[in-house]
Write an enzyme that holds these catalytic residues in place. Structure first.
Site, PDB file in Angstrom:
ATOM      1  CG  ASP A 102      -1.621   1.270   1.519  1.00 20.18           C
ATOM      2  OD1 ASP A 102      -1.631   2.143   0.639  1.00 20.18           O
ATOM      3  OD2 ASP A 102      -2.205   1.402   2.629  1.00 20.18           O
ATOM      4  CE  LYS A 134      -1.643   6.963  -3.554  1.00 19.31           C
ATOM      5  NZ  LYS A 134      -2.124   5.996  -2.549  1.00 19.31           N
ATOM      6  CD  GLU A 171      -5.059   3.535  -2.519  1.00 19.27           C
ATOM      7  OE1 GLU A 171      -5.950   4.310  -2.115  1.00 19.27           O
ATOM      8  OE2 GLU A 171      -3.920   3.916  -2.840  1.00 19.27           O
ATOM      9  CG  ASP A 208      -8.822   4.878   2.063  1.00 19.63           C
ATOM     10  OD1 ASP A 208      -8.335   5.356   3.101  1.00 19.63           O
ATOM     11  OD2 ASP A 208      -8.142   4.297   1.201  1.00 19.63           O
TER      12      ASP A 208
END
Ligand code: AMP
Length: 589
Positions: free
Chosen positions: A9, A70, A147, A169
Site C-alpha cells: 500500500d 503520491k 485500493e 477511506d
C-alpha cells in the site's frame, strides 16, 4: 519454495507492506512498527532517510525532505531535495526500496515481485508512474490494483456472490469513497469520489489552530508564525487526537512553547473528546456529501449497499463511525486494522498470483456490545433509568480499550452502582449482566456539584474485561475483572439469534401463564396489568424459600382469577387481583 510476492500500500502519508505467511496475510515490520511514513529526506551527512527519521527531519529541514509525493505521480513535475532534482517515480522508489528491504529481512530471501495498490481514480499515467517506481526500486510489479478492491479482498469479500460494497477511506492526506461491485471474484468499480486534501492532517491542523487561537487570545502571540512552535503544536495535536479515539480527555502539554519579554510560556490544556469532534465535524460532513455523490454516480441508494468498509487511520476517530452509521443506515465494518487493510488485501492478490492457498484474515472481535447501566435525562426532562450506555460496541477488534465519562445523578451522591452488561438492547437490564459493584466514598465537594467518574473498559484477547472507575477529581480508582462472552458470531448470526431469543421469550411468557390453565384458549383478551400480575405470581411461586401456606394462598387466588377471567366477571377479577397483590407483597418481602 516458490518466491514470495509482496503486497504494498503505497500511501500519500504512510506506506505498508504485507505478505502471505502460512496461508494468512500478515504485515511486515518496518522500523518500529508496521507503518512507514511516506517521507524521504537527505540527512546533513548525505545519508538517505526514509520513514520516521525523514519525517522528523522535515520540521528542521523541509528543503531536504519530500512528503506526499503520491500527489505528483504521473505528472512531469520534479521535486528538489537537498539541491538535487528528482522525478516523483524516483522519490517513490526510495520508499518502495525500504519496504522491499524490510520484506527481505522478515521473509529471509530476496524479494523481487510485488502487487502495488493505487486509488481507484488514478489514471493510466499515474498507474504507469507507479509501475516505474517499482521497477526503479528493483521490483517487478505483477499487478496494480485499486485500493478499495484491496480492502474488499482483505475482508474476504471476493468469494461472495453479487455484493455492493462502499469503501470509505479516510487517511492522513486524502479521502476516497468508492463503490464496487463484486461478483464471484470479478470486481467492478462503479463509482469513486473524493477529496485530495481532506484527512487526518487537516484535523491536526484545525485542532492545533484552535489551541493556537486560545493561546493568541491570552498572550497575543501567534504560534503559527514560529515554524518550530507550530510543528510542535501540530505533533501534540495529532497525539491528542489519537488519544481521544479511546479516551474522553487528552492533555496537550507543551512547555516553553513561546516567550513573552523573556518569560517562558507553556501550554497545558485538557481537551474533551466532544470539543475535538466539534472542530472536525463540518469537515467530516463533506465526506458524507461525497458518499452521496458516489452513490448517485453508481445509481444506487444507500440501502442497496451490502457492506460499508472503513479504511484509513482517520476512521479510528469514533465520530467517523457514528456519522457513517447514521448516514448509511447500517453499521460499517472496521474489524481489520484500518491502517493495514489495503496492504493486507494487496498481499491476498499477491498470494493469488503466486498460486498460494489463502485463509481468511483472522480477527478476534467482541461479538456483543459491552457497557454499563446509566440514567439519562430525556429531551422532555424526564429521568430514564436503566439505559444501556455501551463503551465497546460489538464487532470491535480485540484487544481494545475505551473510556467514557459519567456523572453522579444528584448533588452530594457519594456512592455509585456500576452494572456491566453485554448485549444490544437499549434497556440495560434486557442485556446479560456480567457483574456489578459499588464505588463508594466518593468525595462530592462542598458546592454539592455532581461528581464525574471515568469508566474505562479494557477487553483483552481472552475476553477478560477489566473495568476501572476513576473519580476524576481525587483520582480514586476501583477495579474489577469480569469475563465477557467469547463467542464469535457474524452480525447476521447475532441478529438472527436475537430474533430467535425474543421469540422464545414470548413463547415463555405464554408458557408460564399456560402452566396449568387455558388462558391462551380464552376468547377474551387479558389486560396487560392482569397478565403482568399473573407472571409475577408465577415467578414468586418458583421461589425456593416461599412458605407452603403462602404458596397455597397464591395458587388458589391465581386459580380464582383464571376462573373469573373465563367467566368474564371483571369486577370479581379485580377483587381477586387485589387479594393476589396482598399475598405477593407478603411473599416478596
Ligand atoms: P493512513 O494514511 O491511512 O495511514 O492514516 C493516517 C492518519 O490516520 C493520520 O492522520 C493519523 O493521525 C490518523 N490516525 C492514526 N491513528 C488514529 C487514531 N487512533 N485516531 C484518529 N486518527 C488516527
Amino acid at each position: 519454495m516458490q518466491e514470495k510476492i509482496i503486497g504494498i500500500d503505497l500511501g500519500t502519508t504512510n506506506s505498508v507492506v504485507a505478505f502471505i505467511k502460512d496461508g494468512v496475510p500478515v504485515l511486515i515490520p518496518v522500523s518500529e512498527g508496521h507503518i512507514l511514513p511516506s517521507v524521504v529526506g537527505i540527512a546533513p551527512q548525505g545519508e538517505v532517510l526514509v520513514g520516521k527519521p525523514a519525517r522528523n527531519q522535515w520540521v528542521a529541514a523541509p528543503e531536504n525532505t519530500i512528503r506526499s509525493i503520491k500527489r505528483k505521480m504521473g505528472t512531469n513535475e520534479k521535486v528538489t531535495m537537498a539541491g538535487k532534482e528528482y522525478t516523483p517515480q524516483e522519490i517513490s522508489a526510495f520508499i518502495l526500496k525500504e519496504l522491499k528491504q524490510a520484506a527481505e529481512t522478515t521473509i529471509g530471501e530476496t524479494v523481487s515481485r510485488a502487487v502495488i495498490t493505487v486509488p481507484a481514480y488514478f489514471n493510466e499515467l499515474q498507474r504507469q508512474a507507479t509501475m516505474e517506481a517499482g521497477e526503479i526500486a528493483g521490483l517487478k510489479v505483477e499487478r496494480i490494483i485499486n485500493e478499495p478492491t484491496a480492502s474488499a479482498l482483505a475482508y474476504g469479500l471476493d468469494k461472495e456472490e453479487e455484493l455492493h460494497v462502499l469503501v470509505y477511506d479516510l487517511g492522513g492526506g486524502t479521502f476516497d469513497v468508492s463503490i464496487i461491485e463484486l461478483n464471484n471474484g470479478v470486481v467492478d468499480v462503479l463509482a469513486t469520489a473524493g477529496n485530495n486534501h481532506l484527512g487526518g492532517d487537516d484535523f491536526d491542523e484545525m485542532f492545533a489552530s484552535f489551541i493556537a487561537k486560545e493561546f493568541a487570545d491570552e498572550h497575543k502571540i501567534d504560534l503559527q508564525e514560529n515554524h518550530h512552535a507550530w510543528a510542535r503544536l501540530l505533533r501534540a495535536a495529532e497525539e491528542a487526537k489519537i488519544e481521544l479515539s479511546n479516551a474522553p480527555y487528552a492533555l496537550i502539554s507543551l512547555e516553553y512553547i513561546a516567550y513573552s519579554k523573556d518569560i517562558a510560556l507553556h501550554i497545558r490544556r485538557e481537551v474533551k473528546r466532544h470539543e475535538f469532534e466539534e472542530i472536525i465535524e463540518e469537515k467530516l460532513k463533506d465526506t458524507l456529501v461525497l458518499i452521496d455523490k458516489a452513490l448517485k454516480d453508481a445509481e444506487l441508494e444507500a440501502n442497496q449497499i451490502d457492506r460499508v468498509l472503513l479504511v484509513g487511520g482517520s476512521t479510528r476517530s469514533p465520530i467517523v463511525w457514528d456519522l457513517v452509521t447514521q448516514h448509511m443506515g447500517q453499521e460499517p465494518h472496521i474489524e481489520i486494522d484500518p491502517d493495514a487493510a489495503v496492504a493486507l488485501g494487496a498481499a491476498v492478490q499477491a498470494g493469488i498470483i503466486a498460486g498460494e492457498e489463502i485463509d481468511a484474515i483472522l480477527v478476534d472481535v467482541t461479538p456483543m456490545s459491552l457497557g454499563i447501566a446509566a440514567a439519562e435525562i430525556s429531551f422532555a426532562g424526564q429521568l430514564i433509568p436503566d439505559k444501556f450506555a455501551p463503551l465497546i460496541r460489538r464487532n470491535t477488534t480485540i484487544p481494545v480499550q475505551q473510556s467514557k465519562v459519567f456523572s453522579t445523578l444528584y448533588p452530594g451522591q457519594d456512592k455509585i452502582h456500576i452494572q456491566v452488561y453485554q448485549g444490544e438492547e437499549e434497556t440495560a437490564s434486557d442485556n446479560v449482566l456480567l457483574g456489578d459493584f459499588f464505588v463508594e466514598d466518593l468525595k462530592p465537594n462542598r458546592e454539592m456539584e455532581l461528581t464525574d467518574v471515568t469508566v474505562n473498559f479494557s477487553l483483552d484477547i481472552n475476553a477478560i474485561l477489566d473495568v476501572t472507575v476513576i473519580e476524576r477529581k481525587t483520582g480514586k480508582e476501583v477495579r474489577k475483572q469480569l469475563k465477557a462472552s467469547r463467542q464469535r458470531l457474524s452480525s447476521q448470526d447475532i441478529a438472527s439469534s436475537q430474533a430467535k431469543i425474543a421469540a422464545v421469550y414470548e413463547q415463555g411468557e405464554e408458557d408460564e401463564i399456560d402452566e396449568d390453565g387455558e388462558i391462551d384458549d380464552l376468547s377474551i383478551e387479558i389486560d396487560p396489568g392482569t397478565k403482568a400480575l399473573l407472571e409475577r405470581a408465577i415467578k414468586v411461586l418458583s421461589k425456593e424459600d416461599l412458605s407452603a401456606d403462602l404458596a397455597s394462598k397464591i395458587s388458589v387466588t391465581v386459580e380464582k382469577i383464571k376462573d373469573s377471567l373465563s367467566e368474564d366477571e371483571s369486577e370479581q377479577t379485580e377483587l381477586y387481583c387485589d387479594e393476589l397483590i396482598d399475598w405477593l407483597i407478603e411473599a416478596e418481602e
